[in-house]
Write an enzyme that holds these catalytic residues in place. Structure first.
Site, PDB file in Angstrom:
ATOM      1  N   CYS A   1       0.813  -1.223   0.000  1.00  0.00           N
ATOM      2  CA  CYS A   1       0.000   0.000   0.000  1.00  0.00           C
ATOM      3  C   CYS A   1       0.844   1.271   0.000  1.00  0.00           C
ATOM      4  O   CYS A   1       0.322   2.364  -0.217  1.00  0.00           O
ATOM      5  CB  CYS A   1      -0.946   0.003   1.197  1.00  0.00           C
ATOM      6  SG  CYS A   1      -2.152  -1.336   1.152  1.00  0.00           S
TER       7      CYS A   1
ATOM      8  N   HIS B   1      -3.274   7.154   2.891  1.00  0.00           N
ATOM      9  CA  HIS B   1      -3.721   5.888   2.311  1.00  0.00           C
ATOM     10  C   HIS B   1      -5.118   5.572   2.841  1.00  0.00           C
ATOM     11  O   HIS B   1      -5.402   5.734   4.038  1.00  0.00           O
ATOM     12  CB  HIS B   1      -2.737   4.784   2.690  1.00  0.00           C
ATOM     13  CG  HIS B   1      -3.215   3.409   2.361  1.00  0.00           C
ATOM     14  ND1 HIS B   1      -3.673   3.057   1.112  1.00  0.00           N
ATOM     15  CD2 HIS B   1      -3.316   2.290   3.130  1.00  0.00           C
ATOM     16  CE1 HIS B   1      -4.026   1.779   1.115  1.00  0.00           C
ATOM     17  NE2 HIS B   1      -3.819   1.301   2.332  1.00  0.00           N
TER      18      HIS B   1
ATOM     19  N   ASN C   1     -10.320   0.325  -0.217  1.00  0.00           N
ATOM     20  CA  ASN C   1      -8.856   0.274  -0.208  1.00  0.00           C
ATOM     21  C   ASN C   1      -8.383  -0.302  -1.541  1.00  0.00           C
ATOM     22  O   ASN C   1      -8.532  -1.492  -1.805  1.00  0.00           O
ATOM     23  CB  ASN C   1      -8.378  -0.590   0.955  1.00  0.00           C
ATOM     24  CG  ASN C   1      -6.868  -0.655   1.060  1.00  0.00           C
ATOM     25  OD1 ASN C   1      -6.150  -0.223   0.179  1.00  0.00           O
ATOM     26  ND2 ASN C   1      -6.381  -1.220   2.163  1.00  0.00           N
TER      27      ASN C   1
END
Length: 332
Positions: free
Chosen positions: A116, A256, A286
Site C-alpha cells: 500500500c 492511504h 482500499n
C-alpha cells in the site's frame, strides 16, 4: 540548468464501472452496512469484473487519460513505473505490458512492489531519477486489482478492497516545487499479520493451496490497525517538523485509504481539520497502491500552485512513510 526538482504536472485515473455495495456484500457473507461503515467507513467499492482483464488494463487507462490531458508527446517519456501488488503475471512486469499497449517507443518500464506504500515509495524513486539529470519525464502509476486476491467468503477482509488505478506525470523543473522530502521505512516485522499465504516461491500453487483458499489476502486486523495508526501519525509528524510545517501551513493531507478511523487519527495528530484531508474510502474502498493517486485525481480541481501536501501510507511488510510535496500548477 540550476537545481533540478521533480514536479507533478498532470494526473489521470481510472476506476471500473461495476459498483459493489455493502448491500450486495451482505448477501454474500454475514455482514451489513452498519458493521462495515462503523469499522472501516466504506460504503461501496469498484470491481473490475470483465474476464481476462487485470491490473495493466486499469493502469493503461489511467496513463492514456494522463497523456491526453497533458498533451505530452509520448515519445518524450523516459520511463514508466507501475506500483502494484497485483501484477498481471509473475513476469513479465505489468509496466512492460502497459508500455506496449500505449506504444511508448523511447521509455523503459518496471514494476515497484511496496504494497500500500507503493505510490509514495515510487514517487520518491522517480523523483530521484529526475533530480539526477538523466531523465526528464516519468509516468508513475499506482494500480491494483485487489478483488483478484480478496476472499469473498471472509467477512473480515472482503468489505475492505476495491480496484482502480491513477497516474501522475513527473517532470524536471527549476521551480522550488514538487517533491521536497520523504521519510520511508520498512520494519520487516509484519509478515505474520498481513500476507498472502501461497502463490510465491515459498509455497507455490498446488491443489492443496487452492483447496484451502491460500491465495487470498490474510490480515490480522487489530494488529495492522494499531501499527498503521502509530506509524502513519508518527511519520507525518516527523516530516512536518523537519520541513517547518504546522496546522497553519499544511494545505492538504492525503492518507492511504485503508480505514476511516486511521485517517481521522492522522488528521487529529497534525491538528488539521478533516476538510483539508482527501478522503475517497467511502466510495472506492482500499485500492492499495492506487488510493493516494486516485485521491489526487478526484481532487485535482481543488489544488493550487504552491499548496503544501503531506502524503502517508502503511502496508504489508510492514512498510510505511510520508512524502512532502508542493503542488506545481493551478488546474484550469
Amino acid at each position: 540548468m540550476g537545481k533540478i526538482n521533480a514536479v507533478i504536472t498532470g494526473v489521470g485515473g481510472y476506476v471500473p464501472d461495476y459498483i459493489l455495495t455493502n448491500e450486495e456484500l451482505s448477501r454474500m457473507v454475514d455482514t451489513n452496512d452498519e458493521w462495515i461503515m462503523t469499522r472501516v467507513g466504506i460504503k461501496e467499492r469498484r470491481i473490475l469484473t470483465e474476464e481476462g482483464l487485470g491490473t495493466s488494463y486499469m493502469a493503461r487507462k489511467a496513463a492514456k487519460q494522463l497523456i491526453q490531458k497533458t498533451g505530452i508527446d509520448p515519445d518524450t517519456i523516459d520511463a514508466l513505473i507501475v506500483a502494484t501488488s497485483t501484477a498481471d503475471y509473475h513476469y513479465p512486469s505489468t509496466a512492460s505490458i502497459v508500455i506496449g499497449k500505449l506504444g511508448l517507443k523511447n521509455a523503459f518500464a518496471f514494476d515497484f512492489w511496496a504494497a500500500c506504500c507503493g505510490f509514495i515509495y515510487t514517487l520518491d524513486v522517480a523523483s530521484s531519477m529526475i533530480q539526477s539529470g538523466r531523465y526528464k519525464r516519468i509516468i508513475v502509476i499506482g494500480a491494483d486489482k485487489m478483488s483478484s486476491v480478496t476472499d469473498y467468503k471472509d467477512r473480515q477482509t472482503c468489505p475492505l478492497f476495491g480496484d482502480g488505478a491513477a497516474a501522475v506525470l513527473l517532470e524536471a523543473s527549476e521551480e522550488e516545487l514538487g517533491l521536497r522530502d520523504s521519510y520511508l521505512r520498512t520494519d520487516g516485522q509484519g509478515l505474520p499479520f498481513l500476507h498472502m499465504k501461497a502463490g510465491g516461491s515459498v509455497s507455490p500453487a498446488s491443489h492443496f493451496t487452492v483447496d484451502h483458499r491460500m491465495h487470498f489476502t490474510y490480515q490480522e486486523g487489530r494488529t495492522v490497525f494499531r501499527y498503521a495508526v502509530t506509524n502513519m501519525s508518527d511519520d507525518c509528524e516527523l516530516i512536518a517538523k523537519r520541513n517547518g510545517l504546522t496546522k497553519e501551513n499544511i494545505d492538504w493531507i492525503i492518507p492511504h485509504q485503508a480505514n476511516m478511523r486511521i485517517i481521522e487519527a492522522v488528521a487529529k495528530r497534525l491538528e488539521v481539520p478533516m476538510e483539508q484531508v482527501m478522503v475517497n474510502i467511502e466510495h472506492f474502498g482500499n485500492t492499495s497502491a492506487a488510493t493516494i493517486p486516485l485521491a489526487l485525481w478526484e481532487n485535482e480541481q481543488r489544488l493550487k500552485k504552491g499548496d503544501n501536501i503531506i502524503m502517508t501510507a502503511f502496508g504489508a511488510g510492514f512498510v510505511h512513510g510520508a512524502n512532502y510535496l508542493r503542488w506545481a500548477y493551478d488546474t484550469k
